[in-house]
Design a protein around this motif. Structure first.
Motif, mmCIF file in Angstrom:
data_model
loop_
_atom_site.group_PDB
_atom_site.id
_atom_site.type_symbol
_atom_site.label_atom_id
_atom_site.label_comp_id
_atom_site.label_asym_id
_atom_site.label_seq_id
_atom_site.Cartn_x
_atom_site.Cartn_y
_atom_site.Cartn_z
ATOM 1 N N TYR A 1 0.871 -1.177 0.000
ATOM 2 C CA TYR A 1 0.000 0.000 0.000
ATOM 3 C C TYR A 1 0.904 1.222 0.000
ATOM 4 C CZ TYR A 1 -3.175 3.524 1.995
ATOM 5 O OH TYR A 1 -3.899 4.662 2.228
ATOM 6 N N GLY A 2 0.606 2.204 -0.861
ATOM 7 C CA GLY A 2 1.505 3.343 -0.940
ATOM 8 C C GLY A 2 0.801 4.635 -1.300
ATOM 9 N N ILE A 3 1.604 5.691 -1.420
ATOM 10 C CA ILE A 3 1.115 7.023 -1.742
ATOM 11 C C ILE A 3 1.844 7.542 -2.969
ATOM 12 C CG2 ILE A 3 0.914 9.405 -0.931
ATOM 13 C CD1 ILE A 3 0.909 8.316 1.923
ATOM 14 N N VAL A 4 1.065 8.074 -3.915
ATOM 15 C CA VAL A 4 1.635 8.680 -5.119
ATOM 16 C C VAL A 4 1.460 10.191 -5.020
ATOM 17 C CG1 VAL A 4 1.423 8.925 -7.620
ATOM 18 C CG2 VAL A 4 1.260 6.668 -6.568
ATOM 19 N N VAL A 5 2.535 10.923 -5.237
ATOM 20 C CA VAL A 5 2.492 12.378 -5.166
ATOM 21 C C VAL A 5 2.899 12.971 -6.518
ATOM 22 C CG1 VAL A 5 2.996 12.381 -2.704
ATOM 23 C CG2 VAL A 5 4.883 12.493 -4.340
ATOM 24 N N GLY A 6 2.705 14.271 -6.664
ATOM 25 C CA GLY A 6 3.112 14.944 -7.888
ATOM 26 C C GLY A 6 2.106 14.891 -9.010
ATOM 27 N N LEU A 7 0.861 14.554 -8.699
ATOM 28 C CA LEU A 7 -0.160 14.476 -9.737
ATOM 29 C C LEU A 7 -0.663 15.871 -10.099
ATOM 30 C CD1 LEU A 7 -2.191 11.427 -8.364
ATOM 31 C CD2 LEU A 7 -0.404 11.425 -10.111
ATOM 32 N N LYS A 8 -1.053 16.037 -11.355
ATOM 33 C CA LYS A 8 -1.476 17.340 -11.855
ATOM 34 C C LYS A 8 -2.995 17.499 -11.726
ATOM 35 C CE LYS A 8 -0.628 20.432 -15.772
ATOM 36 N NZ LYS A 8 -0.058 20.537 -17.145
ATOM 37 N N LYS B 1 -5.489 17.280 -4.442
ATOM 38 C CA LYS B 1 -5.705 16.604 -5.721
ATOM 39 C C LYS B 1 -4.391 16.178 -6.373
ATOM 40 C CE LYS B 1 -9.116 16.346 -7.752
ATOM 41 N NZ LYS B 1 -10.084 15.231 -7.885
ATOM 42 N N SER B 2 -3.277 16.443 -5.691
ATOM 43 C CA SER B 2 -1.976 16.028 -6.238
ATOM 44 C C SER B 2 -1.484 14.737 -5.603
ATOM 45 C CB SER B 2 -0.939 17.138 -6.031
ATOM 46 O OG SER B 2 -0.716 17.363 -4.648
ATOM 47 N N VAL B 3 -2.313 14.123 -4.754
ATOM 48 C CA VAL B 3 -1.930 12.906 -4.035
ATOM 49 C C VAL B 3 -2.984 11.821 -4.250
ATOM 50 C CG1 VAL B 3 -1.350 11.918 -1.784
ATOM 51 C CG2 VAL B 3 -0.758 14.296 -2.281
ATOM 52 N N ALA B 4 -2.527 10.563 -4.324
ATOM 53 C CA ALA B 4 -3.446 9.428 -4.476
ATOM 54 C C ALA B 4 -2.911 8.228 -3.708
ATOM 55 C CB ALA B 4 -3.621 9.059 -5.948
ATOM 56 N N VAL B 5 -3.821 7.481 -3.093
ATOM 57 C CA VAL B 5 -3.423 6.231 -2.436
ATOM 58 C C VAL B 5 -3.536 5.110 -3.464
ATOM 59 C CG1 VAL B 5 -4.045 6.942 -0.116
ATOM 60 C CG2 VAL B 5 -5.774 5.927 -1.576
ATOM 61 N N VAL B 6 -2.602 4.163 -3.415
ATOM 62 C CA VAL B 6 -2.530 3.116 -4.433
ATOM 63 C C VAL B 6 -2.216 1.762 -3.804
ATOM 64 C CG1 VAL B 6 -1.792 4.678 -6.280
ATOM 65 C CG2 VAL B 6 -0.077 3.583 -4.820
ATOM 66 N N ILE B 7 -2.540 0.729 -4.571
ATOM 67 C CA ILE B 7 -2.130 -0.628 -4.238
ATOM 68 C C ILE B 7 -0.991 -1.002 -5.178
ATOM 69 C CG2 ILE B 7 -2.795 -3.056 -4.369
ATOM 70 C CD1 ILE B 7 -3.810 -1.743 -1.892
ATOM 71 N N ILE B 8 0.042 -1.616 -4.629
ATOM 72 C CA ILE B 8 1.224 -1.995 -5.402
ATOM 73 C C ILE B 8 1.301 -3.518 -5.451
ATOM 74 C CG2 ILE B 8 3.715 -1.671 -5.639
ATOM 75 C CD1 ILE B 8 3.287 0.525 -3.358
ATOM 76 N N THR B 9 1.496 -4.063 -6.646
ATOM 77 C CA THR B 9 1.648 -5.510 -6.795
ATOM 78 C C THR B 9 2.930 -5.810 -7.557
ATOM 79 O OG1 THR B 9 0.308 -5.478 -8.814
ATOM 80 C CG2 THR B 9 -0.837 -5.966 -6.754
ATOM 81 N N ALA B 10 3.504 -6.967 -7.266
ATOM 82 C CA ALA B 10 4.745 -7.380 -7.926
ATOM 83 C C ALA B 10 4.885 -8.887 -7.818
ATOM 84 C CB ALA B 10 5.958 -6.689 -7.295
ATOM 85 N N LYS B 11 5.764 -9.441 -8.634
ATOM 86 C CA LYS B 11 6.090 -10.862 -8.578
ATOM 87 C C LYS B 11 7.581 -11.014 -8.311
ATOM 88 C CE LYS B 11 2.415 -12.562 -11.615
ATOM 89 N NZ LYS B 11 2.103 -13.300 -12.858
ATOM 90 N N SER C 1 -6.134 9.813 -12.693
ATOM 91 C CA SER C 1 -4.929 9.537 -13.474
ATOM 92 C C SER C 1 -3.708 9.518 -12.564
ATOM 93 C CB SER C 1 -4.748 10.576 -14.580
ATOM 94 O OG SER C 1 -3.504 10.394 -15.242
ATOM 95 N N LEU C 2 -2.771 8.604 -12.874
ATOM 96 C CA LEU C 2 -1.498 8.530 -12.150
ATOM 97 C C LEU C 2 -0.352 9.078 -12.993
ATOM 98 C CD1 LEU C 2 -1.743 4.988 -10.499
ATOM 99 C CD2 LEU C 2 -2.126 7.202 -9.420
ATOM 100 N N ALA C 3 -0.682 9.620 -14.159
ATOM 101 C CA ALA C 3 0.352 10.113 -15.070
ATOM 102 C C ALA C 3 1.174 11.208 -14.402
ATOM 103 C CB ALA C 3 -0.297 10.648 -16.350
ATOM 104 N N GLY C 4 2.487 11.088 -14.479
ATOM 105 C CA GLY C 4 3.391 12.079 -13.909
ATOM 106 C C GLY C 4 3.621 11.935 -12.422
ATOM 107 N N GLY C 5 3.010 10.932 -11.786
ATOM 108 C CA GLY C 5 3.138 10.761 -10.345
ATOM 109 C C GLY C 5 4.385 9.998 -9.940
ATOM 110 N N THR C 6 4.747 10.153 -8.666
ATOM 111 C CA THR C 6 5.895 9.449 -8.092
ATOM 112 C C THR C 6 5.449 8.668 -6.866
ATOM 113 O OG1 THR C 6 7.446 11.151 -8.842
ATOM 114 C CG2 THR C 6 8.179 9.705 -7.072
#
Length: 335
Positions: free
Chosen positions: A44-51, A84-94, A117-122
């Motif tokens: 579980y994470g946070i994405v910042v830098g969204l436009k 509106k520049s922040v979003a919570v996300v789920i992260i998956t990987a193998k 949109s997550l475009a441009g996010g970190t």
């Protein structure tokens, strides 16, 4: 012929002498080694830098940001955080079967809130856990949204090499006394062929089949403490896998996939103005009547019907009716 009508017939043009060779596959492609598999990770994470495409006023995001700033030494107790520049996300990987600490892996990031949109996010630093709740990797990085911007799925993206493995996956294969293979498509004939081929390659009775999908291999003395070399030798062996006679049809697309072992017994078919007879009978003059020999393959039947202008939906109906009559020897799977 209907230009949208797609038929894939397997093996119809192969001669019997070359059929076995053409179907040969490496053992590594038809079987798995017990214990050698990927492991799913989630976080579980946070994405910042969204436009301006983030979650906005969201309780989940607000609590996450307050908790994150608290760890960074910034106190925001009792305050609501909305942006509106922040979003919570789920992260998956193998995680690869033999992943080692320090190796990078790709990750997928997906929104769980109202972000458009997550475009441009970190993605900020986030731990990734396995099913046992232990942390095996840490993720962070800039999100990449692939595809055409007009048609791209903007609420999900990837970060190539976006996570770093923090713990080794422990698996001691070199000193094992026994290895177990599991066939991807269990089949008694394939299992028996595999055992015979492995024993011939190793020069002794080291492999045995426990059932249609399980093969145990005892480590030969010459390969003691050399499990990697043993498995490398075994997985490169060519096996001729057997398979059930099967016809797969997709009603939505009109696609039909036919195995070369599917046969049809003596049967008469009437469908609208169309008549088909498999077995004894004289060739009819009417272009809507076809006569085929007993034991004809489904591929030959399909070709005959196709020449008569039968469409995909009618053909699928005919195949289903032949199967229901017990004249189609094989499985009929409708997608």
């Amino acid at each position: 012929m209907n230009k949208f009508f797609k038929i894939i017939t397997l093996g119809l043009l192969l001669v019997a002498a070359s059929l076995e060779t053409a179907q040969a596959a490496r053992l590594k492609d038809i079987a798995n080694i017990r214990g050698v598999r990927e492991n799913q990770l989630i976080g579980y994470g946070i994405v910042v830098g969204l436009k301006g495409t983030g979650d906005g006023k969201n309780e989940m995001m607000s609590k996450s940001m307050v908790r994150m700033f608290d760890k960074l030494g910034v106190k925001l107790e009792g305050q609501d955080f909305a942006s509106k520049s922040v979003a919570v996300v789920i992260i998956t990987a193998k995680m690869p079967a033999f992943g080692k600490a320090g190796n990078p892996i790709d990750i997928t990031v997906s929104t769980v809130g109202d972000a458009s949109s997550l475009a441009g996010g970190t993605l900020l630093q986030s731990p990734l856990r396995a099913a046992n709740d232990e942390v095996f990797a840490v993720a962070q990085g800039s999100i990449v949204i692939g595809g055409d911007p007009k048609d791209a799925h903007l609420t999900s993206g990837r970060i190539p090499n976006g996570a770093t493995i923090e713990r080794d996956m422990t698996a001691d294969f070199a000193t094992r006394k026994m290895y177990r293979l599991t066939l991807i498509n269990p089949d008694f004939t394939t299992a028996a062929r595999t055992v015979l081929t492995i024993n011939k390659e190793l020069g002794g009775h080291y492999a045995s089949a426990k059932d249609a999908g399980t093969i145990d291999i005892i480590t030969p003395f010459s390969y003691e403490n050399r499990g990697v070399e043993l498995l490398a030798t075994i997985e490169s062996i060519d096996i001729n896998p057997d398979m059930k006679a099967r016809v797969v049809v997709n009603e939505k697309t009109g696609t039909i996939v036919i195995g070369d072992k599917v046969k049809i017994s003596k049967v008469a078919i009437s469908h609208g103005s169309l008549s088909v007879k498999v077995g004894e009978g004289k060739k009819a003059v009417d272009e809507k009547v076809a006569v085929l020999d007993t034991g004809v393959s489904v591929g030959e039947l399909v070709q005959a019907l196709n020449k008569m202008g039968v469409g995909p939906k009618d053909l699928i109906t005919i195949l289903q009716s032949i199967k229901a009559a017990g004249a189609l020897h094989g499985e009929l799977e409708v997608l």
